[in-house]
Enzyme design. Structure first.
Site, short mmCIF file in Angstrom:
data_model
loop_
_atom_site.label_atom_id
_atom_site.label_comp_id
_atom_site.label_asym_id
_atom_site.label_seq_id
_atom_site.Cartn_x
_atom_site.Cartn_y
_atom_site.Cartn_z
N GLU A 52 17.32 -7.26 23.22
CA GLU A 52 16.23 -8.22 23.01
C GLU A 52 16.66 -9.67 23.29
O GLU A 52 16.56 -10.54 22.43
CB GLU A 52 15.67 -8.08 21.59
CG GLU A 52 15.05 -6.72 21.35
CD GLU A 52 14.35 -6.57 20.01
OE1 GLU A 52 14.54 -7.44 19.13
OE2 GLU A 52 13.61 -5.58 19.84
N GLU A 58 13.55 1.12 22.15
CA GLU A 58 13.06 1.10 20.77
C GLU A 58 11.56 1.23 20.80
O GLU A 58 10.90 0.59 21.64
CB GLU A 58 13.42 -0.21 20.06
CG GLU A 58 14.90 -0.45 19.83
CD GLU A 58 15.16 -1.77 19.10
OE1 GLU A 58 14.19 -2.34 18.51
OE2 GLU A 58 16.31 -2.24 19.12
#
Length: 589
Positions: free
Chosen positions: A200, A320
């Protein structure tokens, strides 16, 4: 992802989309079931079996990524930012855990690792040998269960990597040192081990999109060069590159595509994350249902990654997925709406050939007992790997206490299946008497509902099971309720507990506005507040808590009018008055 918070830029992007500053793609057609690729230990894509416990022969990235489906995240463990892998509440990893993960049908595990607290100072940034050995040990445990493994640099992204725009040379030196040590440690690991450059990623203090794209490319290219030049199996190991923020927005996908074109390496894969349409995912702005807009966001994401990568021969790992509300508790989104999301998610992943890895920070698979905290949720997730399941417009039918029930109609969404039977405690009900089916409309008769609610006890009186020709059955709870009641309360801006007799009902959402009609509380672009963040029902205690986060954005000496919306359709109005840190509340008259 981490259970504590989400990157600010990701949340802001989601808010902009809700405010109409980004468009949503059109709905796609229903997915066509396909079978996921075989894991190690079974037939490979080439049709040859790999003996259990042995690494497969080197394969192209697409075959490796396909064989990883489905995957699971060992979240909040080696990525915990404390001194130990147990510091965020999960137990120490054992071989038995991976055996349980494999037994549940997973073929890969993503093992997030945060290195910051285990590194020495510049210029060497030496990773503690004991920590490196522990990461190796955990990876070997997973490999011993014939699981593919994905390791990365995880929360370092928001601890120091995000400073790349303002501390470029320092951050790049540390990033280079970090991956040099990881690559050397795992140089001889089998091809079942994959590396992901950074989790991320985002940047603070950049000049905007162009610099962000340049820095993101630099990180991925640096990672690629380090690993490829480190020798051993790293020469052709599958490497996983994220988009900025692991976003599936088209601009971010295009940026990563440019990196793939420049690197020109066939053993690369792309990764994005997906936590649903943000308002639904956290239950804010009235998005309590898996509606067309929420589904359009989901299907649009898969269409974009397919068109940008999969159809171009670049495999995608959705590293995810879940719902952001799960960061607080899994009850943020109503159970049936939640199940519809995950059922559709799995179908889209199969249709578009995307490998998915469930984010689990310890709240899904119990790390000690190795059982699922929500068996119905996992049943829909695991079934979606191979087939579609029928659903309905709701999993709840409310019957008012003390009144003669009227027939209730649910709209079926068979997802390519047909309704076979409606059962109560394993006994089929009688079509034409207990229920009727007209097209996709299922109507439960007034006589049936009268019988099922004879006890008149508040709450679930019966659970009906809708069996379809394939997939997981859909359960419908028949609930007896009365309109909830509330009492006056006094508290502080740290917490106000509103006494609430739920009387069988459940809270869906809450609105908050000032006397002048403007929105009160956090995220004042909507009157509907965020479930779990600003308010929390406690059904056992009979309270609804208003949180410090709610009052932090409420004016002093103000009157706030609340409206509580319940799943039965009932609403309650409640008035708050603030004075300094003191808050009083009374039911509206």
């Amino acid at each position: 992802m981490k259970s504590r918070s989400r990157p600010l830029l990701t949340v802001l992007a989601a808010i902009l989309a809700v405010l109409g500053l980004a468009t949503l793609p059109a709905l796609s057609q229903a997915a066509t079931p396909t079978t996921p690729a075989s894991p190690a230990g079974e037939a490979t894509a080439a049709g040859e079996a790999t003996p259990a416990g042995e690494a497969p022969a080197p394969a192209d990235a697409a075959s490796v990524v396909a064989a990883m489906q489905p995957g699971w995240n060992l979240g909040n463990t080696l990525d915990a930012t404390g001194d130990d892998e147990t510091s965020w509440g999960n137990p120490r990893v054992t071989q038995d855990l991976f055996a349980a993960v494999k037994a549940e049908g997973f073929n890969s595990v993503r093992i997030p690792v945060t290195w910051s607290q285990h590194q020495g100072a510049a210029p060497d940034y030496t990773i503690d040998a004991e920590q490196l050995a522990r990461v190796e040990e955990v990876v070997d445990m997973a490999l011993a269960e014939d699981l593919y493994v994905l390791i990365n640099v995880h929360h370092d992204s928001w601890q120091w990597v995000m400073e790349l725009p303002t501390k470029h040379d320092e951050v790049l030196a540390r990033y280079t040192a970090t991956w040099t040590q990881i690559a050397e440690t795992f140089a001889d690991a089998p091809g079942q081990v994959l590396f992901e450059s950074i989790n991320e990623p985002f940047f603070e203090g950049s000049s905007g999109d162009q610099q962000n794209a340049e820095l993101m490319h630099e990180l991925n290219a640096t990672f690629h060069e380090i690993v490829r030049s480190s020798g051993g199996n790293n020469a052709d190991r599958v490497l996983v590159l994220p988009t900025l923020q692991t976003s599936a927005d088209q601009a971010r996908l295009d940026e990563l595509n440019a990196t793939f074109a420049e690197l020109n390496d066939p053993n690369l894969a792309a990764t994005v994350h997906y936590y649903g349409f943000w308002p639904f995912s956290v239950n804010i702005a009235g998005y309590t249902r898996f509606d067309e807009e929420t589904e359009a966001d989901l299907t649009g994401m898969f269409e974009r990654v397919d068109q940008s990568f999969v159809s171009q021969g670049i495999p995608v790992i959705l590293g995810e997925y879940g719902l952001l509300g799960f960061d607080r508790h899994t009850g943020t989104v109503e159970q049936g709406e939640k199940l519809k999301f995950f059922e559709a998610f799995g179908a889209e992943a199969r249709e578009h050939g995307v490998t998915t890895m469930l984010w689990d920070n310890g709240q899904h698979l119990d790390r000690t007992e190795h059982v699922w905290q929500d068996p119905a949720l996992f049943a829909h997730i695991s079934s979606s790997w191979t087939e579609r399941s029928g659903t309905a417009s709701s999993d709840q039918v409310y019957v008012a206490r003390g009144t003669a029930p009227e027939a209730a109609t649910l709209t079926l969404n068979p997802n390519g299946n047909t309704l076979v039977s409606v059962n109560e405690d394993g006994t089929p009900l009688t079509e034409g008497t207990d229920y009727t089916v007209s097209g996709d409309e299922l109507t439960l008769s007034d006589a049936l509902l009268t019988r099922l609610t004879e006890s008149q006890e508040h709450g679930v009186n019966a659970t009906l099971t809708l069996e379809f020709s394939a997939g997981v059955p859909w359960e419908v709870n028949v609930i007896v309720h009365e309109t909830p009641t509330q009492e006056a309360a006094t508290g502080t801006t740290e917490e106000l507990l509103i006494p609430t007799a739920f009387l069988g009902d459940q809270l869906a959402t809450m609105e908050a506005v000032y006397d002048d009609g403007t929105n009160a509380g956090p995220q004042d672009w909507t009157s509907f507040k965020e479930f779990g963040y600003t308010f929390n029902p406690d059904y056992a205690a009979g309270t609804i808590a208003l949180t410090p986060e709610f009052f932090a954005d409420v004016r002093d000496n103000a009157t706030v009018n609340l409206t509580f919306h319940f799943w039965s359709g009932a609403t309650l109005d409640y008035t708050l008055t603030t004075s300094g840190s003191t808050v009083t509340g009374t039911p509206a008259t």
